[in-house]
Design a protein around this motif. Structure first.
Motif, PDB file in Angstrom:
ATOM      1  N   SER A 118       0.856  -1.187   0.000  1.00  0.00           N
ATOM      2  CA  SER A 118       0.000   0.000   0.000  1.00  0.00           C
ATOM      3  C   SER A 118       0.890   1.234   0.000  1.00  0.00           C
ATOM      4  N   LEU A 119       0.844   1.993  -1.097  1.00  0.00           N
ATOM      5  CA  LEU A 119       1.695   3.166  -1.279  1.00  0.00           C
ATOM      6  C   LEU A 119       0.901   4.447  -1.026  1.00  0.00           C
ATOM      7  N   GLY A 120       1.417   5.307  -0.155  1.00  0.00           N
ATOM      8  CA  GLY A 120       0.743   6.564   0.163  1.00  0.00           C
ATOM      9  C   GLY A 120       1.179   7.682  -0.765  1.00  0.00           C
ATOM     10  N   LEU A 121       0.489   7.845  -1.883  1.00  0.00           N
ATOM     11  CA  LEU A 121       0.793   8.942  -2.805  1.00  0.00           C
ATOM     12  C   LEU A 121       0.196  10.248  -2.295  1.00  0.00           C
ATOM     13  N   GLN A 122      -1.088  10.257  -2.006  1.00  0.00           N
ATOM     14  CA  GLN A 122      -1.901  11.402  -1.564  1.00  0.00           C
ATOM     15  C   GLN A 122      -2.188  12.391  -2.691  1.00  0.00           C
ATOM     16  N   SER A 123      -1.188  12.816  -3.438  1.00  0.00           N
ATOM     17  CA  SER A 123      -1.424  13.770  -4.530  1.00  0.00           C
ATOM     18  C   SER A 123      -0.329  13.616  -5.581  1.00  0.00           C
ATOM     19  N   ALA A 124      -0.708  13.840  -6.837  1.00  0.00           N
ATOM     20  CA  ALA A 124       0.278  13.847  -7.927  1.00  0.00           C
ATOM     21  C   ALA A 124       0.770  15.254  -8.217  1.00  0.00           C
ATOM     22  N   ASP A 125       0.337  16.226  -7.427  1.00  0.00           N
ATOM     23  CA  ASP A 125       0.707  17.627  -7.629  1.00  0.00           C
ATOM     24  C   ASP A 125       1.823  17.997  -6.640  1.00  0.00           C
ATOM     25  N   GLU A 126       2.933  18.527  -7.170  1.00  0.00           N
ATOM     26  CA  GLU A 126       4.096  18.801  -6.314  1.00  0.00           C
ATOM     27  C   GLU A 126       3.789  19.846  -5.240  1.00  0.00           C
ATOM     28  N   GLU A 127       3.062  20.889  -5.581  1.00  0.00           N
ATOM     29  CA  GLU A 127       2.741  21.915  -4.589  1.00  0.00           C
ATOM     30  C   GLU A 127       1.865  21.359  -3.485  1.00  0.00           C
ATOM     31  N   GLU A 128       0.920  20.512  -3.850  1.00  0.00           N
ATOM     32  CA  GLU A 128       0.049  19.914  -2.840  1.00  0.00           C
ATOM     33  C   GLU A 128       0.838  18.987  -1.924  1.00  0.00           C
ATOM     34  N   LEU A 129       1.787  18.234  -2.481  1.00  0.00           N
ATOM     35  CA  LEU A 129       2.623  17.368  -1.656  1.00  0.00           C
ATOM     36  C   LEU A 129       3.432  18.180  -0.645  1.00  0.00           C
ATOM     37  N   ARG A 130       3.996  19.300  -1.101  1.00  0.00           N
ATOM     38  CA  ARG A 130       4.758  20.151  -0.184  1.00  0.00           C
ATOM     39  C   ARG A 130       3.854  20.724   0.904  1.00  0.00           C
ATOM     40  N   ALA A 131       2.656  21.110   0.535  1.00  0.00           N
ATOM     41  CA  ALA A 131       1.722  21.675   1.519  1.00  0.00           C
ATOM     42  C   ALA A 131       1.342  20.645   2.583  1.00  0.00           C
ATOM     43  N   LEU A 132       1.301  19.377   2.194  1.00  0.00           N
ATOM     44  CA  LEU A 132       0.970  18.307   3.134  1.00  0.00           C
ATOM     45  C   LEU A 132       2.141  17.953   4.048  1.00  0.00           C
ATOM     46  N   GLY A 133       3.339  18.409   3.685  1.00  0.00           N
ATOM     47  CA  GLY A 133       4.524  18.030   4.461  1.00  0.00           C
ATOM     48  C   GLY A 133       5.035  16.651   4.109  1.00  0.00           C
ATOM     49  N   ARG A 134       4.714  16.171   2.897  1.00  0.00           N
ATOM     50  CA  ARG A 134       5.181  14.858   2.470  1.00  0.00           C
ATOM     51  C   ARG A 134       6.677  14.886   2.189  1.00  0.00           C
ATOM     52  N   ILE A 135       7.344  13.729   2.311  1.00  0.00           N
ATOM     53  CA  ILE A 135       8.786  13.660   2.130  1.00  0.00           C
ATOM     54  C   ILE A 135       9.164  13.358   0.681  1.00  0.00           C
ATOM     55  N   HIS A 136       8.181  13.173  -0.191  1.00  0.00           N
ATOM     56  CA  HIS A 136       8.467  12.660  -1.524  1.00  0.00           C
ATOM     57  C   HIS A 136       7.882  13.546  -2.614  1.00  0.00           C
ATOM     58  N   THR A 137       8.365  13.340  -3.819  1.00  0.00           N
ATOM     59  CA  THR A 137       7.802  13.953  -5.021  1.00  0.00           C
ATOM     60  C   THR A 137       6.989  12.908  -5.767  1.00  0.00           C
ATOM     61  N   PHE A 138       6.303  13.349  -6.822  1.00  0.00           N
ATOM     62  CA  PHE A 138       5.565  12.383  -7.631  1.00  0.00           C
ATOM     63  C   PHE A 138       6.528  11.428  -8.324  1.00  0.00           C
ATOM     64  N   GLU A 139       7.697  11.920  -8.705  1.00  0.00           N
ATOM     65  CA  GLU A 139       8.694  11.059  -9.337  1.00  0.00           C
ATOM     66  C   GLU A 139       9.172   9.980  -8.366  1.00  0.00           C
ATOM     67  N   ASP A 140       9.334  10.349  -7.090  1.00  0.00           N
ATOM     68  CA  ASP A 140       9.700   9.347  -6.070  1.00  0.00           C
ATOM     69  C   ASP A 140       8.633   8.260  -5.986  1.00  0.00           C
ATOM     70  N   PHE A 141       7.380   8.678  -6.044  1.00  0.00           N
ATOM     71  CA  PHE A 141       6.289   7.703  -6.012  1.00  0.00           C
ATOM     72  C   PHE A 141       6.387   6.751  -7.199  1.00  0.00           C
ATOM     73  N   LEU A 142       6.616   7.298  -8.390  1.00  0.00           N
ATOM     74  CA  LEU A 142       6.711   6.449  -9.588  1.00  0.00           C
ATOM     75  C   LEU A 142       7.840   5.435  -9.449  1.00  0.00           C
ATOM     76  N   GLN A 143       8.962   5.858  -8.876  1.00  0.00           N
ATOM     77  CA  GLN A 143      10.084   4.942  -8.683  1.00  0.00           C
ATOM     78  C   GLN A 143       9.734   3.843  -7.686  1.00  0.00           C
ATOM     79  N   SER A 144       9.049   4.207  -6.604  1.00  0.00           N
ATOM     80  CA  SER A 144       8.640   3.199  -5.614  1.00  0.00           C
ATOM     81  C   SER A 144       7.627   2.231  -6.209  1.00  0.00           C
ATOM     82  N   PHE A 145       6.700   2.749  -6.996  1.00  0.00           N
ATOM     83  CA  PHE A 145       5.711   1.890  -7.649  1.00  0.00           C
ATOM     84  C   PHE A 145       6.417   0.904  -8.572  1.00  0.00           C
ATOM     85  N   ALA A 146       7.401   1.396  -9.314  1.00  0.00           N
ATOM     86  CA  ALA A 146       8.153   0.531 -10.223  1.00  0.00           C
ATOM     87  C   ALA A 146       8.921  -0.534  -9.438  1.00  0.00           C
ATOM     88  N   CYS A 147       9.498  -0.153  -8.293  1.00  0.00           N
ATOM     89  CA  CYS A 147      10.206  -1.123  -7.449  1.00  0.00           C
ATOM     90  C   CYS A 147       9.267  -2.240  -7.007  1.00  0.00           C
TER      91      CYS A 147
END
Length: 393
Positions: A118-147
């Motif tokens: 179960s991968l916690g993306l939350q948003s594919a929008d970089e600004e929204e991710l920063r506003a949430l205080g997430r540690i990752h970017t959308f590209e990081d999510f894509l890499q984890s999904f691929a892994c």
């Protein structure tokens, strides 16, 4: 053989998200090592009480379980498999934050028997991710999904979140599109809830109150925008082949989360780890939420009846509470509750207990009532919290 579900809590994360009220915090490697030692002790001590149980699902949540090192993951999974009777076809899920799932960890998880990520993306929008205080970017999510895919995982859930500060209907649609393009087997789509005690609660409480008054909030989406996001979610995911089987959960056919369904249908579950809750028979209990207390060695390791693993906040459910939970948890699922299950469990029909409530909700167009099942209408799903409140006796 009785069926049992296990929940295992890993209370560590790299950084606390601004909206999160879960029992989690950053910790260094020595603390995590000590915690895994105590957790494996708890597993070993608790398991004999459930020797006649077949474990049908294991859910390892947090926090971020994949902050653990591969050797720690291996120790944890080995203890679970060694001391509990885990079914060969058990669903074994692990929560992951993007950026913490490497190819090595994916391989270790798969080798240890984990079959659902179960991968916690939350948003594919970089600004929204920063506003949430997430540690990752959308590209990081894509890499984890691929892994995860390269590691052999054929059952992946992605968490996404709507009604975020600064979010528009258009940006939410892009998150839905980018998520569905990857064809995860399961998608959990939640609306943001401002939890008391979080930075988000302090920052956006006035916005939430403005919405409740019918005023236009400054940062949060308006009620109209949130409604449009909600409607878009169901319509878009349905077009993509995802079936809604619970208020906030969508799956490709055959990939509904068995662990969550067990919770909504009242199956017994044992919580292991800091602050973990359990439901065994008619008893609810939980572990301490104080890490220092959990880390203390048991005074009676042979029985586990004293020290850090002693049951806390024990509460025996009465018949009334069981009926209430049966209704408002079961009605979370789109299939609702089976009238026969209610009758077999309580010796009476739903109408015997909730006759006036059922009649009223059906007349309001909020419930469908057939000879076999009771379930929410689409309109009932929209106001589900109000519907559930009617079943409190």
């Amino acid at each position: 053989m009785r069926e049992l579900e296990l929940y295992v809590h890993i209370p560590f994360c790299i950084k606390k998200c601004l909206y999160c009220d879960f029992l989690s915090a950053p910790a260094d490697v020595p603390v995590r090592n000590q915690y895994i030692q105590r957790l494996t002790d708890e597993i070993r001590i608790s398991a004999p009480d459930f020797r006649n149980c077949r474990v049908s699902s294991i859910y390892i949540g947090g926090g971020t379980p994949t902050v653990l090192e591969p050797v720690q993951i291996d120790r944890l999974m080995d203890a679970l498999q060694r001391y509990f009777h885990v079914a060969e076809d058990a669903e074994i899920s692990v929560e992951c934050n993007p950026g913490t799932l490497t190819g090595e960890k994916a391989a270790v998880l798969r080798r240890c028997g984990v079959n659902r990520i179960s991968l916690g993306l939350q948003s594919a929008d970089e600004e929204e991710l920063r506003a949430l205080g997430r540690i990752h970017t959308f590209e990081d999510f894509l890499q984890s999904f691929a892994c995860a895919r390269e590691g052999g995982f054929l059952n992946i859930n992605v968490d996404i979140m709507s009604a975020l500060p600064g979010q528009s209907v258009k940006s939410w649609e892009r998150t839905l599109q980018r998520t569905a393009e990857l064809r995860p087997e399961h998608i959990s789509a939640y609306s943001l809830i401002l939890e008391e005690g979080t930075p988000f609660f302090a920052r956006f409480r006035e916005d939430e109150l403005a919405r409740e008054r019918g005023d236009v909030p400054k940062m949060l989406p308006s009620e109209e925008e949130e409604r449009r996001m909600y409607d878009l979610t169901g319509a878009f995911l349905r077009e993509q082949g995802y079936q809604r089987y619970e208020i906030s959960n969508y799956a490709l056919p055959g990939y509904e989360c068995r662990h969550n369904i067990g919770y909504w249908t009242g199956k017994e579950y044992l919580g292991l780890g800091l602050g973990a809750s359990s439901l065994i028979g008619d008893m609810r209990f939980k572990n301490t939420e104080i890490l220092e207390d959990y880390m203390k060695p048991c005074r009676d390791v042979s029985s586990g009846t004293a020290g850090s693993f002693a049951r806390r906040e024990e509460e025996r459910r009465g018949r009334k509470e069981e009926m209430e939970e049966f209704m408002f948890l079961g009605l979370r699922m789109t299939r609702g509750i089976a009238r026969r299950d209610f009758r077999e469990r309580f010796g009476v029909t739903p109408e015997d207990v909730y006759g006036d409530v059922l009649k009223g909700l059906k007349n309001e167009g909020l419930l469908n009532i057939s000879e076999e099942r009771i379930f929410l209408t689409e309109r009932g799903v929209d106001v589900s919290n109000m519907v559930f409140a009617q079943f409190l006796l």
